[in-house]
Design a protein around this motif. Structure first.
Motif, PDB file in Angstrom:
ATOM      1  N   ALA A 190      -1.777  -1.014   1.485  1.00 32.89           N
ATOM      2  CA  ALA A 190      -0.289  -1.178   1.465  1.00 32.89           C
ATOM      3  C   ALA A 190      -0.064  -2.411   0.724  1.00 32.89           C
ATOM      4  N   ALA A 191       0.427  -1.856   0.078  1.00 38.58           N
ATOM      5  CA  ALA A 191       0.674  -3.887  -0.672  1.00 38.58           C
ATOM      6  C   ALA A 191       2.275  -3.774  -0.858  1.00 38.58           C
ATOM      7  N   TRP A 192       3.212  -3.735  -0.497  1.00 41.01           N
ATOM      8  CA  TRP A 192       4.156  -2.930  -0.510  1.00 41.01           C
ATOM      9  C   TRP A 192       5.223  -3.777  -1.178  1.00 41.01           C
ATOM     10  N   CYS A 193       5.946  -4.285  -2.819  1.00 40.86           N
ATOM     11  CA  CYS A 193       7.115  -5.503  -2.732  1.00 40.86           C
ATOM     12  C   CYS A 193       8.012  -5.774  -2.215  1.00 40.86           C
ATOM     13  N   ASP A 196       3.446  -9.551   4.946  1.00 42.64           N
ATOM     14  CA  ASP A 196       2.813  -8.732   5.113  1.00 42.64           C
ATOM     15  C   ASP A 196       3.175  -7.768   6.282  1.00 42.64           C
ATOM     16  N   ARG A 197       3.914  -6.890   6.376  1.00 40.13           N
ATOM     17  CA  ARG A 197       4.906  -6.745   7.302  1.00 40.13           C
ATOM     18  C   ARG A 197       4.850  -5.335   7.598  1.00 40.13           C
ATOM     19  N   VAL A 198       4.187  -4.350   6.572  1.00 44.51           N
ATOM     20  CA  VAL A 198       3.901  -2.471   6.224  1.00 44.51           C
ATOM     21  C   VAL A 198       3.656  -2.028   7.915  1.00 44.51           C
ATOM     22  N   ARG A 255      -1.451  -8.848   1.680  1.00 45.41           N
ATOM     23  CA  ARG A 255       0.378  -9.303   1.303  1.00 45.41           C
ATOM     24  C   ARG A 255       0.210  -9.325   0.069  1.00 45.41           C
ATOM     25  N   ASP A 256       2.224  -9.185  -0.383  1.00 47.73           N
ATOM     26  CA  ASP A 256       2.044  -8.348  -1.010  1.00 47.73           C
ATOM     27  C   ASP A 256       1.488  -9.738  -2.467  1.00 47.73           C
ATOM     28  N   GLY A 297      -3.936 -13.645   4.167  1.00 48.90           N
ATOM     29  CA  GLY A 297      -3.194 -12.564   3.738  1.00 48.90           C
ATOM     30  C   GLY A 297      -3.957 -11.021   3.609  1.00 48.90           C
ATOM     31  N   LEU A 298      -5.233 -10.444   4.626  1.00 48.59           N
ATOM     32  CA  LEU A 298      -5.471  -9.479   4.875  1.00 48.59           C
ATOM     33  C   LEU A 298      -5.282  -8.356   6.261  1.00 48.59           C
ATOM     34  N   ARG A 299      -4.393  -7.335   6.145  1.00 38.40           N
ATOM     35  CA  ARG A 299      -4.591  -7.538   8.142  1.00 38.40           C
ATOM     36  C   ARG A 299      -5.100  -6.421   8.148  1.00 38.40           C
ATOM     37  N   GLY A 300      -5.839  -5.474   8.977  1.00 37.30           N
ATOM     38  CA  GLY A 300      -6.385  -4.644   9.416  1.00 37.30           C
ATOM     39  C   GLY A 300      -5.271  -3.399  10.521  1.00 37.30           C
TER      40      GLY A 300
END
Length: 281
Positions: free
Chosen positions: A195-198, A202-204, A230-231, A262-265
């Motif tokens: 998920a990389a929401w506009c 990194d808060r998805v 991260r978006d 910038g990558l979170r599991g």
């Protein structure tokens, strides 16, 4: 010749344009940008006017900066384009869909500001970095990847992200940039979900959306292969995509690629903190 016939005061309504100006060494020409530009390129904050973006452009804000060039990019509203045109300032509108389009945008901006060679260097450097990762993943398993740029409605990431997923050793599921449904994704049963929401940074909320969509039994969720990137690393069509590529590679092949920013599991666990395939409970 160059200094007399190239724009000296640029307003950027899109982060990608601001990043490109920085990459080609021409950030000093930037007189105004958006708050999203500053998120991606903090150096743009110093001494510059903050204006509305391509979606909500305002003629008065733009004119206050006294620019000789405005750069914007999709998505636009018709009203926003009208506002930009009302200024009477030269306007460059970008609409990239692929990596090739992004390279062309870099070359176009560099040419307009009088540093075409620098533009070619930046584009070639991006292409070389992507090819390097592609070579590293050539013999690795091709995991199926669902990558989304928005959650409600559910929209798959853009075409350049699909190309980066391929380079990172994955198979991009679904038509890039198109709306889909949770049921469609469930039927595909992806190995990796990203998920990389506009605009979300990194808060998805990964755990929540997996639960709310009824995706808990998917292979990706069972294996703990659900990530937020991260978006700006995937949604800014500019040299920042190389950082997004490395995040994709680490998500798709954590056994091969090292931890990156910038990558979170899912559940806040980085992909490098567990063995490949280890479930999150």
């Amino acid at each position: 010749m160059t200094s007399l016939h190239t724009p000296r005061r640029i307003v950027s309504l899109q982060p990608s344009a601001t990043v490109i100006l920085q990459a080609i060494g021409q950030l000093d020409r930037l007189v105004a940008c958006t708050r999203y530009c500053v998120d991606v390129c903090p150096e743009a904050a110093s001494g510059r006017i903050i204006v509305s973006d391509s979606w909500s452009a305002d003629a008065a804000q733009i004119n206050a900066a006294k620019p000789d060039l405005v750069i914007a990019a999709v998505p636009y509203q018709e009203k926003s384009v009208t506002e930009i045109l009302k200024t009477g300032v030269r306007f460059l509108g970008l609409a990239p869909r692929s990596l090739a389009d992004i390279y062309t945008d870099i070359a176009s901006i560099a040419g307009i500001v009088g540093v075409p060679d620098r533009g070619h260097q930046v584009a070639e450097s991006m292409d070389a970095a992507i090819n390097d990762v592609r070579k590293q993943t050539a013999g690795l398993p091709r995991h199926q990847v669902f990558c989304e740029e928005w959650g409600k409605p559910l929209i798959a990431s853009q075409g350049w992200v699909a190309e980066l997923v391929q380079a990172a050793g994955g198979e991009f599921l679904g038509p890039p940039g198109k709306q889909t449904t949770a049921d469609n994704v469930f039927a595909e049963n992806p190995h990796v979900i990203i998920a990389a929401w506009c605009g979300a940074g990194d808060r998805v909320p990964l755990e929540k959306i997996m639960r709310d969509r009824g995706w808990s039994s998917l292979s990706a969720v069972q294996a703990g292969r659900v990530y937020c990137i991260r978006d700006e690393l995937l949604n800014t069509p500019a040299p920042t995509l190389i950082a997004g590529l490395h995040a994709l590679a680490a998500a798709i092949h954590p056994e091969r690629f090292p931890r990156v920013a910038g990558l979170r599991g899912i559940a806040g666990v980085s992909p490098e903190a567990r063995s490949p395939g280890e479930a999150v409970v």
